[in-house]
Design an enzyme around this catalytic site. Structure first.
Site, PDB file in Angstrom:
ATOM      1  N   ILE A  19       6.610   5.963  -5.837  1.00  0.00           N
ATOM      2  CA  ILE A  19       5.055   6.781  -5.996  1.00  0.00           C
ATOM      3  C   ILE A  19       4.642   7.044  -5.993  1.00  0.00           C
ATOM      4  O   ILE A  19       4.282   8.631  -6.745  1.00  0.00           O
ATOM      5  CB  ILE A  19       4.070   5.420  -6.333  1.00  0.00           C
ATOM      6  CG1 ILE A  19       3.924   4.265  -7.416  1.00  0.00           C
ATOM      7  CG2 ILE A  19       2.487   6.266  -6.509  1.00  0.00           C
ATOM      8  CD1 ILE A  19       2.933   2.368  -6.794  1.00  0.00           C
ATOM      9  N   SER A  66      -3.071  -2.113  -5.209  1.00  0.00           N
ATOM     10  CA  SER A  66      -1.960  -3.300  -6.216  1.00  0.00           C
ATOM     11  C   SER A  66      -2.936  -4.874  -6.969  1.00  0.00           C
ATOM     12  O   SER A  66      -3.891  -4.741  -6.262  1.00  0.00           O
ATOM     13  CB  SER A  66      -1.177  -3.952  -4.470  1.00  0.00           C
ATOM     14  OG  SER A  66      -0.403  -4.370  -5.489  1.00  0.00           O
ATOM     15  N   VAL A  74       6.584  -2.030  -9.719  1.00  0.00           N
ATOM     16  CA  VAL A  74       6.296  -1.006  -9.967  1.00  0.00           C
ATOM     17  C   VAL A  74       7.777  -0.999 -10.021  1.00  0.00           C
ATOM     18  O   VAL A  74       8.402  -1.566  -8.789  1.00  0.00           O
ATOM     19  CB  VAL A  74       5.790   0.342  -9.200  1.00  0.00           C
ATOM     20  CG1 VAL A  74       5.903   1.506  -9.566  1.00  0.00           C
ATOM     21  CG2 VAL A  74       4.228   0.360  -9.561  1.00  0.00           C
ATOM     22  N   TYR A  96       0.747  -8.986   2.409  1.00  0.00           N
ATOM     23  CA  TYR A  96       0.834  -7.739   1.861  1.00  0.00           C
ATOM     24  C   TYR A  96      -0.557  -7.884   1.679  1.00  0.00           C
ATOM     25  O   TYR A  96      -1.483  -6.752   1.053  1.00  0.00           O
ATOM     26  CB  TYR A  96       1.919  -8.006   0.608  1.00  0.00           C
ATOM     27  CG  TYR A  96       1.357  -6.833  -0.185  1.00  0.00           C
ATOM     28  CD1 TYR A  96       2.062  -5.120   1.022  1.00  0.00           C
ATOM     29  CD2 TYR A  96       1.448  -6.850  -0.602  1.00  0.00           C
ATOM     30  CE1 TYR A  96       2.121  -4.086  -0.449  1.00  0.00           C
ATOM     31  CE2 TYR A  96       1.414  -5.792  -2.437  1.00  0.00           C
ATOM     32  CZ  TYR A  96       1.815  -3.853  -1.549  1.00  0.00           C
ATOM     33  OH  TYR A  96       1.541  -3.411  -2.462  1.00  0.00           O
TER      34      TYR A  96
END
Length: 248
Positions: free
Chosen positions: A18, A132, A178, A145
């Site tokens: 990204i 996210s 992604v 995460y």
């Protein structure tokens, strides 16, 4: 494509995934771009690659100074550098919790703090944090995460409140899964990588992974003068994963 002409941008983690897609998109839009990364040699002209370890405050300060000197100031900060973590709360030890939170959350604070003097001098200052879907939806095997990205979402809003009077806009993007090298490495570790990719595709209502370029386009909008009245918000780029409930 030229709505960023004359602006100077730094993108952390800008050498791949990204971050690279974003650095390229901002450059194509007319911005002068420095990609701050552990692997600056992977950054190609016309972008400038600068070594930066977001877990090290001295490294961050040095990189931001170099970037500001090379670019003639800083108008845009894209806090994209981050790492992943897999498992439930049973699976990551204290050292891993500290490492992921330090990079994914405190790293964004370090970079932004170092850039603030330059941003305050800009008439078009903007910060975008890469958050996210894990911040807004419960995902299995992503406890650490998800905690880090939930903190990024809260940090984004707090930063927006703190710096709106400075004329600095702060937003974040919330990508779904992604198709990046990092996801590719996770898939390679699966017992059946093809089946795992198919499951990830199916999890997103549009039936495919998000592309890095799609996330970069959202970031480019949020940092552009076209989003001049947008601050303290999160923009989902997730194929409908957060909001849609389809009948299969």
């Amino acid at each position: 494509m030229s709505n960023l002409a004359g602006m100077a941008a730094i993108v952390t983690g800008g050498a791949s995934g990204i971050g690279l897609a974003t650095a390229e998109r901002l450059s194509e839009g007319g911005a002068r771009v420095a990609a701050l990364d552990l692997n600056p040699g992977a950054v190609k002209d016309p972008m400038t690659g600068i070594y930066c370890d977001v877990a090290d405050r001295a490294s961050v300060r040095s990189a931001v100074v170099q970037a500001a000197d090379a670019l003639g100031g800083i108008d845009i900060v894209v806090n994209n550098a981050g790492i992943g973590a897999v498992g439930t709360v049973e699976d990551n030890d204290d050292d891993e919790w500290a490492r992921v939170l330090d990079i994914n959350v405190t790293g964004m604070a370090r970079v932004t703090a170092a850039a603030l003097p330059h941003l305050r001098r800009s008439a078009r200052a903007a910060v975008v944090n890469t958050c996210s879907i894990a911040a807004t939806a419960g995902l299995p095997q992503r406890a650490l995460y998800s905690a880090s990205k939930g903190a990024v979402l809260a940090l984004t809003r707090a930063m927006a409140a703190d710096h709106v009077s400075d004329g600095i806009r702060v937003n974040c993007v919330n990508p779904g899964t992604v198709d990046t090298p990092w996801v590719g490495r996770l898939l390679d570790q699966a017992d059946d990588p093809q089946a795992e990719r198919a499951a990830l595709n199916a999890r997103q209502p549009m039936g495919r992974l998000v592309s890095a370029e799609e996330v970069a386009e959202a970031i480019a909008y949020l940092v552009s003068p076209a989003a001049g009245s947008t601050t303290g918000t999160s923009l989902a780029v997730d194929g409908g994963m957060q909001e849609l409930r389809l009948r299969r």
